[in-house]
Design an enzyme around this catalytic site. Structure first.
Site, PDB file in Angstrom:
ATOM      1  CB  SER A 159      68.252  98.103 -25.012  1.00  0.00           C
ATOM      2  OG  SER A 159      68.283  96.788 -24.524  1.00  0.00           O
ATOM      3  CG  ASN A 181      81.320  88.586 -23.696  1.00  0.00           C
ATOM      4  OD1 ASN A 181      81.725  89.564 -23.054  1.00  0.00           O
ATOM      5  ND2 ASN A 181      80.954  87.459 -23.118  1.00  0.00           N
ATOM      6  CB  VAL A 182      83.171  94.199 -23.999  1.00  0.00           C
ATOM      7  CG1 VAL A 182      82.382  94.981 -25.037  1.00  0.00           C
ATOM      8  CG2 VAL A 182      82.425  94.138 -22.658  1.00  0.00           C
ATOM      9  CB  ALA A 241      77.422  95.667 -11.404  1.00  0.00           C
ATOM     10  CE1 TYR A 249      73.570 102.764 -11.526  1.00  0.00           C
ATOM     11  CE2 TYR A 249      75.516 104.160 -11.333  1.00  0.00           C
ATOM     12  CZ  TYR A 249      74.616 103.454 -12.107  1.00  0.00           C
ATOM     13  OH  TYR A 249      74.771 103.442 -13.474  1.00  0.00           O
ATOM     14  CE  LYS A 276      76.968 103.564 -16.124  1.00  0.00           C
ATOM     15  NZ  LYS A 276      77.136 102.999 -17.463  1.00  0.00           N
ATOM     16  CB  ILE A 336      65.221 104.443 -18.703  1.00  0.00           C
ATOM     17  CG1 ILE A 336      65.411 105.920 -19.061  1.00  0.00           C
ATOM     18  CG2 ILE A 336      64.277 103.782 -19.692  1.00  0.00           C
ATOM     19  CD1 ILE A 336      66.039 106.144 -20.440  1.00  0.00           C
ATOM     20  NE  ARG A 337      59.910  98.916 -14.612  1.00  0.00           N
ATOM     21  CZ  ARG A 337      58.813  98.239 -14.268  1.00  0.00           C
ATOM     22  NH1 ARG A 337      57.655  98.838 -14.185  1.00  0.00           N
ATOM     23  NH2 ARG A 337      58.890  96.955 -14.015  1.00  0.00           N
ATOM     24  CB  ALA A 380      71.234  97.292 -17.291  1.00  0.00           C
TER      25      ALA A 380
HETATM   26  P1  NAD Z   1      70.161  97.006 -21.042  1.00  0.00           P
HETATM   27  O1  NAD Z   1      70.145  95.850 -20.114  1.00  0.00           O
HETATM   28  O2  NAD Z   1      69.103  97.069 -22.070  1.00  0.00           O
HETATM   29  O3  NAD Z   1      71.580  97.158 -21.749  1.00  0.00           O
HETATM   30  C1  NAD Z   1      72.772  96.704 -21.178  1.00  0.00           C
HETATM   31  C2  NAD Z   1      73.511  95.987 -22.279  1.00  0.00           C
HETATM   32  O4  NAD Z   1      74.801  95.606 -21.843  1.00  0.00           O
HETATM   33  C3  NAD Z   1      72.781  94.729 -22.746  1.00  0.00           C
HETATM   34  O5  NAD Z   1      72.529  94.814 -24.130  1.00  0.00           O
HETATM   35  C4  NAD Z   1      73.792  93.627 -22.454  1.00  0.00           C
HETATM   36  O6  NAD Z   1      73.755  92.587 -23.409  1.00  0.00           O
HETATM   37  C5  NAD Z   1      75.092  94.423 -22.540  1.00  0.00           C
HETATM   38  N1  NAD Z   1      76.219  93.707 -21.924  1.00  0.00           N
HETATM   39  C6  NAD Z   1      76.345  93.273 -20.646  1.00  0.00           C
HETATM   40  N2  NAD Z   1      77.508  92.603 -20.504  1.00  0.00           N
HETATM   41  C7  NAD Z   1      78.128  92.645 -21.724  1.00  0.00           C
HETATM   42  C8  NAD Z   1      79.348  92.125 -22.218  1.00  0.00           C
HETATM   43  N3  NAD Z   1      80.188  91.414 -21.457  1.00  0.00           N
HETATM   44  N4  NAD Z   1      79.664  92.355 -23.519  1.00  0.00           N
HETATM   45  C9  NAD Z   1      78.828  93.043 -24.330  1.00  0.00           C
HETATM   46  N5  NAD Z   1      77.651  93.559 -23.919  1.00  0.00           N
HETATM   47  C10 NAD Z   1      77.311  93.350 -22.625  1.00  0.00           C
HETATM   48  O7  NAD Z   1      70.110  98.301 -20.079  1.00  0.00           O
HETATM   49  P2  NAD Z   1      70.271  99.862 -20.381  1.00  0.00           P
HETATM   50  O8  NAD Z   1      69.695 100.521 -19.192  1.00  0.00           O
HETATM   51  O9  NAD Z   1      69.784 100.185 -21.729  1.00  0.00           O
HETATM   52  O10 NAD Z   1      71.854 100.056 -20.298  1.00  0.00           O
HETATM   53  C11 NAD Z   1      72.621 100.671 -21.333  1.00  0.00           C
HETATM   54  C12 NAD Z   1      73.608 101.673 -20.738  1.00  0.00           C
HETATM   55  O11 NAD Z   1      72.877 102.782 -20.227  1.00  0.00           O
HETATM   56  C13 NAD Z   1      74.436 101.150 -19.571  1.00  0.00           C
HETATM   57  O12 NAD Z   1      75.741 101.685 -19.657  1.00  0.00           O
HETATM   58  C14 NAD Z   1      73.728 101.744 -18.375  1.00  0.00           C
HETATM   59  O13 NAD Z   1      74.561 101.853 -17.243  1.00  0.00           O
HETATM   60  C15 NAD Z   1      73.363 103.089 -18.939  1.00  0.00           C
HETATM   61  N6  NAD Z   1      72.343 103.841 -18.203  1.00  0.00           N
HETATM   62  C16 NAD Z   1      71.147 103.277 -17.912  1.00  0.00           C
HETATM   63  C17 NAD Z   1      70.208 104.014 -17.206  1.00  0.00           C
HETATM   64  C18 NAD Z   1      68.873 103.404 -16.859  1.00  0.00           C
HETATM   65  O14 NAD Z   1      68.201 103.908 -15.945  1.00  0.00           O
HETATM   66  N7  NAD Z   1      68.418 102.373 -17.540  1.00  0.00           N
HETATM   67  C19 NAD Z   1      70.488 105.320 -16.793  1.00  0.00           C
HETATM   68  C20 NAD Z   1      71.719 105.882 -17.116  1.00  0.00           C
HETATM   69  C21 NAD Z   1      72.650 105.129 -17.814  1.00  0.00           C
END
Ligand code: NAD
Length: 258
Positions: free
Chosen positions: A19, A67-68, A98, A158, A165, A194-195, A198
């Site tokens: 994460s 949980n939001v 999503a 996306y 976003k 980033i892998r 999500a």
């Molecule tokens: P991740 O899956 O590790 O994190 C997503 C988090 O959202 C998880 O911890 C999950 O438990 C939480 N979540 C989902 N539904 C929820 C809810 N109802 N209430 C509370 N928490 C909830 O993935 P990530 O890539 O680390 O994502 C974190 C943020 O970074 C996101 O906003 C994502 O869009 C953004 N982001 C990711 C990337 C990428 O390539 N991974 C790039 C740019 C932005």
């Protein structure tokens, strides 16, 4: 010198060691912040156990379910902060969701419920958490959220998350305008791909990562810890004049023609 000693930071969005929020939590801890961690609870308590074990070395003084989509859990989270900390300095909003069905194929086929869920969890939650944080940021504060280039450009697959976003980035500006007089700054980091859990739901994410490795000025993608460093900067006094901004942490990919 980046120093967050004496700052109380709430970090949302840690699901596992991939994460982005985990990278951010580690860097805030390294800079001396006192951490509170939220996790998304599930029925069997598996997530609570997994996240608790992961974050233990960072000694969080607060560890709560949030949980939001659940008003009561948000209320309890900020009640706990008021009760245990008295004030909040830093809020990291690092979550999104999503349905996988809506992250590939035709955008025009996005379902009404899929659209609502994506916008509620990924966009409205920033507004909601910031509103709850506002009365607790009595000495000013910093709110940081995570966005992606798909919020300003049409990136294949996306889809609805790009709309979420775009809304998130505009929410950053409205929140920054409202909260600035209280010395609360609100910024977003636009991270390169980033892998993570999500991102694995987004169709063709590996191709996207390889594309970035080929064309980004730094010829690579970024790591969670690099995003964490930028977040620590945005939470520190070193960025005291910066608010309402989208900071690209993407190895420079955004400046390139596709
Ligand atoms: P991740 O899956 O590790 O994190 C997503 C988090 O959202 C998880 O911890 C999950 O438990 C939480 N979540 C989902 N539904 C929820 C809810 N109802 N209430 C509370 N928490 C909830 O993935 P990530 O890539 O680390 O994502 C974190 C943020 O970074 C996101 O906003 C994502 O869009 C953004 N982001 C990711 C990337 C990428 O390539 N991974 C790039 C740019 C932005």
């Amino acid at each position: 010198m980046l120093n967050l000693t004496g700052k109380n930071a709430l970090v949302t969005g840690i699901a596992n060691n991939r994460s982005i929020a985990w990278g951010i939590a580690q860097q805030l801890h390294k800079a001396g912040a006192n951490l509170g961690i939220t996790y998304l609870p599930d029925e069997r308590g598996k997530m609570e156990k997994k996240v608790a074990e992961l974050v233990e070395p960072l000694n969080p003084s607060l560890f709560v379910p949030c949980n939001v989509q659940d008003e009561d859990q948000i209320k309890s989270t900020f009640e706990a902060i008021r009760h245990q900390w008295g004030k909040l300095d830093i809020l990291i909003h690092c979550l999104a969701f999503a349905s996988k069905d809506d992250l590939s194929g035709d955008f025009s086929q996005t379902s009404r419920s899929g659209f609502k869920t994506a916008l509620e969890i990924s966009t409205y939650s920033l507004v909601q958490l910031s509103g709850a944080a506002k009365p607790l940021m009595t000495e000013g504060g910093s709110i940081v959220t995570l966005t992606y280039l798909g919020g300003v450009r049409a990136i294949p697959n996306y889809n609805v998350m790009g709309v979420a976003k775009a809304g998130l980035e505009m929410s950053v500006r409205y929140l920054a305008a409202e909260l600035g007089p209280q010395n609360i700054r609100v910024n977003a980091i636009s991270a390169g791909p980033i892998r993570t859990l999500a991102s694995s739901a987004v169709g063709g994410i590996l191709d996207m990562i390889h594309h970035v490795e080929e064309v980004a000025p730094l010829r690579r993608t970024v790591t969670q810890l690099e995003v964490g460093n930028a977040a620590a900067f945005l939470c520190s006094d070193l960025s005291s004049g910066i608010t309402g901004q989208i900071l690209y942490v993407d190895a420079g990919y955004e400046i390139m023609g596709m």
